[in-house]
Design a protein around this motif. Structure first.
Motif, PDB file in Angstrom:
ATOM      1  N   PRO A   8      31.584 -22.934   4.423  1.00  0.00           N
ATOM      2  CA  PRO A   8      31.776 -23.410   3.038  1.00  0.00           C
ATOM      3  C   PRO A   8      31.236 -22.376   2.008  1.00  0.00           C
ATOM      4  O   PRO A   8      30.383 -21.786   2.132  1.00  0.00           O
ATOM      5  N   ALA A   9      32.127 -21.886   1.143  1.00  0.00           N
ATOM      6  CA  ALA A   9      31.705 -20.940   0.176  1.00  0.00           C
ATOM      7  C   ALA A   9      32.238 -21.165  -0.960  1.00  0.00           C
ATOM      8  O   ALA A   9      32.576 -20.256  -1.876  1.00  0.00           O
ATOM      9  N   ALA A  10      32.549 -22.405  -1.585  1.00  0.00           N
ATOM     10  CA  ALA A  10      33.383 -22.635  -2.744  1.00  0.00           C
ATOM     11  C   ALA A  10      32.277 -23.348  -3.867  1.00  0.00           C
ATOM     12  O   ALA A  10      32.799 -23.643  -4.666  1.00  0.00           O
ATOM     13  N   GLY A  13      27.238 -21.780  -6.926  1.00  0.00           N
ATOM     14  CA  GLY A  13      25.998 -20.496  -7.153  1.00  0.00           C
ATOM     15  C   GLY A  13      25.422 -20.362  -8.360  1.00  0.00           C
ATOM     16  O   GLY A  13      24.911 -19.556  -8.771  1.00  0.00           O
ATOM     17  N   THR A  14      25.025 -21.630  -9.137  1.00  0.00           N
ATOM     18  CA  THR A  14      24.445 -21.820 -10.529  1.00  0.00           C
ATOM     19  C   THR A  14      22.655 -21.272 -10.219  1.00  0.00           C
ATOM     20  O   THR A  14      22.334 -20.746 -11.272  1.00  0.00           O
ATOM     21  N   ARG A  15      22.493 -21.482  -9.115  1.00  0.00           N
ATOM     22  CA  ARG A  15      20.994 -20.970  -9.031  1.00  0.00           C
ATOM     23  C   ARG A  15      20.811 -19.419  -9.097  1.00  0.00           C
ATOM     24  O   ARG A  15      19.624 -18.817  -9.381  1.00  0.00           O
ATOM     25  N   PHE A  16      21.848 -18.411  -8.972  1.00  0.00           N
ATOM     26  CA  PHE A  16      21.931 -17.286  -9.036  1.00  0.00           C
ATOM     27  C   PHE A  16      22.261 -16.652 -10.078  1.00  0.00           C
ATOM     28  O   PHE A  16      22.519 -15.285 -10.359  1.00  0.00           O
ATOM     29  N   LYS A  25      28.618 -15.932  -4.570  1.00  0.00           N
ATOM     30  CA  LYS A  25      27.307 -15.874  -4.301  1.00  0.00           C
ATOM     31  C   LYS A  25      27.229 -15.133  -2.863  1.00  0.00           C
ATOM     32  O   LYS A  25      26.362 -14.340  -2.401  1.00  0.00           O
ATOM     33  N   GLU A  26      28.189 -15.818  -2.204  1.00  0.00           N
ATOM     34  CA  GLU A  26      28.427 -15.102  -0.633  1.00  0.00           C
ATOM     35  C   GLU A  26      28.470 -13.687  -0.482  1.00  0.00           C
ATOM     36  O   GLU A  26      28.497 -13.226   0.387  1.00  0.00           O
ATOM     37  N   MET A  27      28.984 -12.992  -1.579  1.00  0.00           N
ATOM     38  CA  MET A  27      29.233 -11.460  -1.740  1.00  0.00           C
ATOM     39  C   MET A  27      27.922 -10.761  -2.208  1.00  0.00           C
ATOM     40  O   MET A  27      27.939  -9.496  -2.488  1.00  0.00           O
ATOM     41  N   GLU A 104      37.890 -28.555  -6.326  1.00  0.00           N
ATOM     42  CA  GLU A 104      36.754 -28.736  -7.546  1.00  0.00           C
ATOM     43  C   GLU A 104      35.497 -28.688  -6.525  1.00  0.00           C
ATOM     44  O   GLU A 104      35.634 -29.046  -5.267  1.00  0.00           O
ATOM     45  N   ALA A 105      34.578 -28.033  -7.060  1.00  0.00           N
ATOM     46  CA  ALA A 105      33.322 -27.995  -6.093  1.00  0.00           C
ATOM     47  C   ALA A 105      32.661 -29.533  -6.140  1.00  0.00           C
ATOM     48  O   ALA A 105      31.632 -29.633  -7.054  1.00  0.00           O
ATOM     49  N   LEU A 106      33.045 -30.134  -5.208  1.00  0.00           N
ATOM     50  CA  LEU A 106      32.518 -31.552  -5.165  1.00  0.00           C
ATOM     51  C   LEU A 106      31.241 -31.617  -4.306  1.00  0.00           C
ATOM     52  O   LEU A 106      31.019 -32.830  -3.891  1.00  0.00           O
ATOM     53  N   GLY A 107      30.729 -30.561  -3.764  1.00  0.00           N
ATOM     54  CA  GLY A 107      29.829 -30.647  -2.938  1.00  0.00           C
ATOM     55  C   GLY A 107      30.005 -30.057  -1.464  1.00  0.00           C
ATOM     56  O   GLY A 107      31.143 -30.028  -1.401  1.00  0.00           O
ATOM     57  N   LEU A 108      28.968 -29.799  -0.786  1.00  0.00           N
ATOM     58  CA  LEU A 108      29.314 -29.402   0.511  1.00  0.00           C
ATOM     59  C   LEU A 108      29.853 -30.379   1.485  1.00  0.00           C
ATOM     60  O   LEU A 108      30.595 -29.790   2.239  1.00  0.00           O
ATOM     61  N   GLY A 109      29.470 -31.522   1.553  1.00  0.00           N
ATOM     62  CA  GLY A 109      30.346 -32.552   2.409  1.00  0.00           C
ATOM     63  C   GLY A 109      31.677 -32.419   1.992  1.00  0.00           C
ATOM     64  O   GLY A 109      32.501 -32.388   2.887  1.00  0.00           O
TER      65      GLY A 109
HETATM   66  P1  UTP Z   1      24.526 -24.854  -2.420  1.00  0.00           P
HETATM   67  O1  UTP Z   1      23.818 -26.275  -2.399  1.00  0.00           O
HETATM   68  O2  UTP Z   1      23.854 -23.540  -2.092  1.00  0.00           O
HETATM   69  O3  UTP Z   1      25.283 -24.911  -3.806  1.00  0.00           O
HETATM   70  O4  UTP Z   1      25.800 -24.979  -1.335  1.00  0.00           O
HETATM   71  P2  UTP Z   1      25.929 -23.730  -4.460  1.00  0.00           P
HETATM   72  O5  UTP Z   1      26.886 -24.450  -5.588  1.00  0.00           O
HETATM   73  O6  UTP Z   1      26.316 -22.660  -3.914  1.00  0.00           O
HETATM   74  O7  UTP Z   1      24.651 -23.080  -5.593  1.00  0.00           O
HETATM   75  P3  UTP Z   1      23.893 -23.706  -6.463  1.00  0.00           P
HETATM   76  O8  UTP Z   1      23.316 -24.855  -6.092  1.00  0.00           O
HETATM   77  O9  UTP Z   1      24.726 -23.891  -7.689  1.00  0.00           O
HETATM   78  O10 UTP Z   1      22.833 -22.718  -7.106  1.00  0.00           O
HETATM   79  C1  UTP Z   1      25.706 -24.710  -0.054  1.00  0.00           C
HETATM   80  C2  UTP Z   1      26.724 -24.200   0.600  1.00  0.00           C
HETATM   81  O11 UTP Z   1      27.765 -24.859   0.131  1.00  0.00           O
HETATM   82  C3  UTP Z   1      29.020 -24.327  -0.258  1.00  0.00           C
HETATM   83  C4  UTP Z   1      28.236 -23.189  -1.025  1.00  0.00           C
HETATM   84  O12 UTP Z   1      29.028 -22.252  -1.244  1.00  0.00           O
HETATM   85  C5  UTP Z   1      27.315 -22.887   0.008  1.00  0.00           C
HETATM   86  O13 UTP Z   1      27.578 -21.892   0.847  1.00  0.00           O
HETATM   87  N1  UTP Z   1      29.421 -25.307  -1.235  1.00  0.00           N
HETATM   88  C6  UTP Z   1      28.853 -26.034  -2.100  1.00  0.00           C
HETATM   89  C7  UTP Z   1      30.959 -25.328  -1.127  1.00  0.00           C
HETATM   90  O14 UTP Z   1      31.658 -25.016  -0.344  1.00  0.00           O
HETATM   91  N2  UTP Z   1      31.571 -26.236  -2.277  1.00  0.00           N
HETATM   92  C8  UTP Z   1      30.797 -26.938  -3.060  1.00  0.00           C
HETATM   93  O15 UTP Z   1      31.320 -27.922  -3.760  1.00  0.00           O
HETATM   94  C9  UTP Z   1      29.385 -27.041  -2.876  1.00  0.00           C
END
Ligand code: UTP
Length: 216
Positions: A8-10, A13-16, A25-27, A104-109
């Motif tokens: 998962p790389a979508a 990355g707001t913390r960075f 972030k992954e790059m 849409e970045a709807l979370g890791l799950g």
């Molecule tokens: P993180 O919890 O680190 O979230 O996601 P994030 O969005 O990358 O970073 P912050 O919290 O805003 O700083 C853990 C992994 O899940 C992926 C991220 O790319 C990361 O590898 N992820 C997260 C997705 O692929 N999609 C999402 O909607 C959220």
């Protein structure tokens, strides 16, 4: 058998920020490689060949990184920079990767769920590129071996100081006696618990083996 690995790389990355405003972030580099390359190399050296990266808008650099860079290779060749040329080629020769867009970045799950149609009904590995794990036997290889023995989902954990539990998913678990104190049977897991709620200081980190039942 575990054949597929999902990266998962979508995420946004707001913390960075601001480093991740215009680049994934992954790059971000660690020494001389982008973070995600460490995870991809870990998967490849663990015998996983079928790799799926979950990307989204603004993540094209990841696809370009693992692709052939024709112009760059040509210039390096003309300048006689054969060592650099070999390094650049090695990245694109390493592996074949499929890309799935999470719209849409709807979370890791949800990111893992977008790969469902490409995984089918079999166990698979998930590696988060922002956790870099070093080991003589790669972490995900160790986890594949555990899965082969126990036929269950497996999560990697690390011990964290008690006052940091609220940053992680924490497991409640019983050590398996036959396993040297390094393997636990998970009874419970709590996302970002308070210090009082936390059943242990064992935090889940970004390596998982999941059985397909997870999708339901
Ligand atoms: P993180 O919890 O680190 O979230 O996601 P994030 O969005 O990358 O970073 P912050 O919290 O805003 O700083 C853990 C992994 O899940 C992926 C991220 O790319 C990361 O590898 N992820 C997260 C997705 O692929 N999609 C999402 O909607 C959220």
């Amino acid at each position: 058998r575990i054949r597929r690995a999902v990266f998962p790389a979508a995420g946004l990355g707001t913390r960075f920020l601001p480093a991740t405003k215009a680049q994934p972030k992954e790059m971000l580099p660690l020494v001389d490689k982008p973070l995600i390359q460490y995870a991809v190399e870990e998967a490849v050296s663990s015998g996983l060949q079928n790799l799926i990266i979950i990307t989204g808008r603004g993540k094209n650099a990841i696809e370009d990184h693992f692709d052939v860079s024709y112009e760059l290779e040509k210039i390096l060749e003309e300048r006689g920079k054969s060592e650099l040329l070999n390094q650049v080629r090695a990245v694109s020769d390493m592996v074949h990767i499929a890309y799935v867009r999470q719209k849409e970045a709807l979370g890791l799950g949800h990111a893992v769920l977008t790969a469902r149609g490409f995984i089918g009904w079999e166990p698979f590995a998930v590696l988060l590129g922002d956790d870099v794990i070093v080991g003589d036997t790669p972490c995900i290889r160790q986890m594949i071996e555990i899965h082969e023995r126990y036929q269950t989902s497996v999560v990697a954990i690390m011990e964290v100081p008690g006052n940091e539990v609220s940053r992680y998913g924490i497991i409640g678990a019983k050590p398996l006696e036959s396993e040297d104190g390094r393997l636990f049977e998970v009874k419970d897991m709590i996302e970002k618990p308070t210090v009082r709620e936390a059943p242990s200081n064992l935090a889940i980190i970004g390596r998982y083996i999941l059985t397909p039942g997870i999708f339901d």
